[in-house]
Scaffold this motif. Structure first.
Motif, PDB file in Angstrom:
ATOM      1  N   GLN A 134      75.397 -48.358  56.867  1.00 48.92           N
ATOM      2  CA  GLN A 134      76.940 -48.176  57.319  1.00 48.92           C
ATOM      3  C   GLN A 134      76.829 -48.149  58.931  1.00 48.92           C
ATOM      4  N   ARG A 135      75.788 -47.610  59.468  1.00 49.71           N
ATOM      5  CA  ARG A 135      75.584 -47.271  60.731  1.00 49.71           C
ATOM      6  C   ARG A 135      75.624 -48.511  61.456  1.00 49.71           C
ATOM      7  N   ALA A 136      75.023 -49.445  60.893  1.00 49.16           N
ATOM      8  CA  ALA A 136      74.873 -50.951  61.595  1.00 49.16           C
ATOM      9  C   ALA A 136      76.156 -51.699  61.596  1.00 49.16           C
ATOM     10  N   ILE A 137      76.881 -51.598  60.527  1.00 46.20           N
ATOM     11  CA  ILE A 137      78.308 -52.126  60.288  1.00 46.20           C
ATOM     12  C   ILE A 137      79.301 -51.325  61.614  1.00 46.20           C
ATOM     13  N   ARG A 138      79.243 -49.935  61.807  1.00 44.37           N
ATOM     14  CA  ARG A 138      80.044 -49.274  62.780  1.00 44.37           C
ATOM     15  C   ARG A 138      79.574 -49.872  63.921  1.00 44.37           C
ATOM     16  N   GLU A 160      81.776 -51.855  66.822  1.00 45.80           N
ATOM     17  CA  GLU A 160      82.080 -51.313  68.131  1.00 45.80           C
ATOM     18  C   GLU A 160      81.701 -52.403  69.023  1.00 45.80           C
ATOM     19  N   GLN A 161      80.656 -53.020  69.071  1.00 47.26           N
ATOM     20  CA  GLN A 161      80.324 -54.173  69.673  1.00 47.26           C
ATOM     21  C   GLN A 161      80.794 -55.585  69.604  1.00 47.26           C
ATOM     22  N   ALA A 202      78.742 -63.782  64.901  1.00 44.89           N
ATOM     23  CA  ALA A 202      78.996 -63.473  63.326  1.00 44.89           C
ATOM     24  C   ALA A 202      79.723 -62.061  63.323  1.00 44.89           C
ATOM     25  N   PRO A 203      80.913 -62.248  62.271  1.00 46.16           N
ATOM     26  CA  PRO A 203      81.490 -61.036  62.002  1.00 46.16           C
ATOM     27  C   PRO A 203      80.626 -60.050  61.629  1.00 46.16           C
ATOM     28  N   PRO A 204      81.015 -58.834  61.692  1.00 53.34           N
ATOM     29  CA  PRO A 204      80.421 -57.403  61.193  1.00 53.34           C
ATOM     30  C   PRO A 204      80.322 -57.752  59.707  1.00 53.34           C
ATOM     31  N   MET A 205      79.035 -57.112  59.158  1.00 57.87           N
ATOM     32  CA  MET A 205      78.736 -57.097  57.851  1.00 57.87           C
ATOM     33  C   MET A 205      79.850 -56.548  57.234  1.00 57.87           C
ATOM     34  N   HIS A 206      80.236 -57.063  56.075  1.00 62.80           N
ATOM     35  CA  HIS A 206      81.213 -56.647  54.973  1.00 62.80           C
ATOM     36  C   HIS A 206      80.606 -55.411  54.185  1.00 62.80           C
ATOM     37  N   PRO A 207      81.591 -54.302  54.056  1.00 60.08           N
ATOM     38  CA  PRO A 207      81.150 -53.129  53.262  1.00 60.08           C
ATOM     39  C   PRO A 207      80.662 -53.585  51.968  1.00 60.08           C
TER      40      PRO A 207
END
Length: 202
Positions: free
Chosen positions: A54-58, A62-63, A138-143
């Motif tokens: 979850q921290r990696a996704i956030r 943000e980036q 690549a897009p952010p990881m999906h939850p």
């Protein structure tokens, strides 16, 4: 698991040996660990992995910035998008094209990227993620992917903990069996010279 089979040795019996009582304690400890430590290890590992993801996704959200790219034509070189393992299936179905997009600083960029559109004609648009410098990423990881990874981590931790408990139980049982054999050998060696003789023990 046969950890509970040694619990009968708790019963009072004139033939009960010290190793029998130790075996009962080992069986009880293994049963408690399987009921408590295994689920706890799985939950702890899964929760830790989920929190990290979850921290990696956030951080990725943000980036990385979503934008819209416009197809200019067929690709003439390799795509510039950084790929990840989770996008393997999308890569198999995607097509490289030359496109133009706007970077977060407002500048216009042009390059070779990939799109999931089967037929990308000039002028078509598609969603594209870029980093802060405007490079395709690549897009952010999906939850849902994060949850799947966390569940896998928890399951593996539970499995490894259970195997560790069972291995420890088996090693303890083997040690007890060897100890019994050693005591039996000593008892046999002490009684052997007089075994079967008339008047032995009189």
């Amino acid at each position: 698991m046969r950890a509970a089979t040694g619990l009968w040795r708790w019963r009072h019996n004139p033939l009960r040996r010290t190793t029998d009582l130790v075996e009962a304690w080992v069986a009880l400890a293994a049963a408690v660990l399987l009921c408590v430590a295994v689920p706890l290890a799985g939950w702890t590992a899964g929760a830790s992995a989920y929190g990290s993801l979850q921290r990696a996704i956030r951080a990725q959200q943000e980036q990385r910035t979503p934008t819209t790219a416009r197809v200019l034509g067929a690709a003439e070189g390799p795509p510039r998008v950084v790929r990840t393992a989770e996008a393997a299936e999308e890569e198999r179905l995607s097509r490289p094209v030359t496109a133009r997009w706007t970077a977060p600083d407002g500048s216009v960029r042009t390059g070779t990227v990939e799109t999931a559109r089967r037929h990308a004609a000039p002028g078509d648009t598609f969603a594209l993620w870029t980093d802060r410098d405007g490079r395709p990423v690549a897009p952010p990881m999906h939850p849902a992917t994060a949850r799947a990874h966390a569940i896998t981590a928890g399951f593996m931790a539970s499995l490894l903990t259970g195997l560790l408990v069972e291995t420890g139980r088996r090693l303890a049982m083997r040690r007890l069996v060897l100890l019994r054999y050693a005591r039996l050998d000593r008892a046999w060696a002490a009684a052997g010279p007089d075994w079967g003789r008339t008047g032995t023990g009189s």
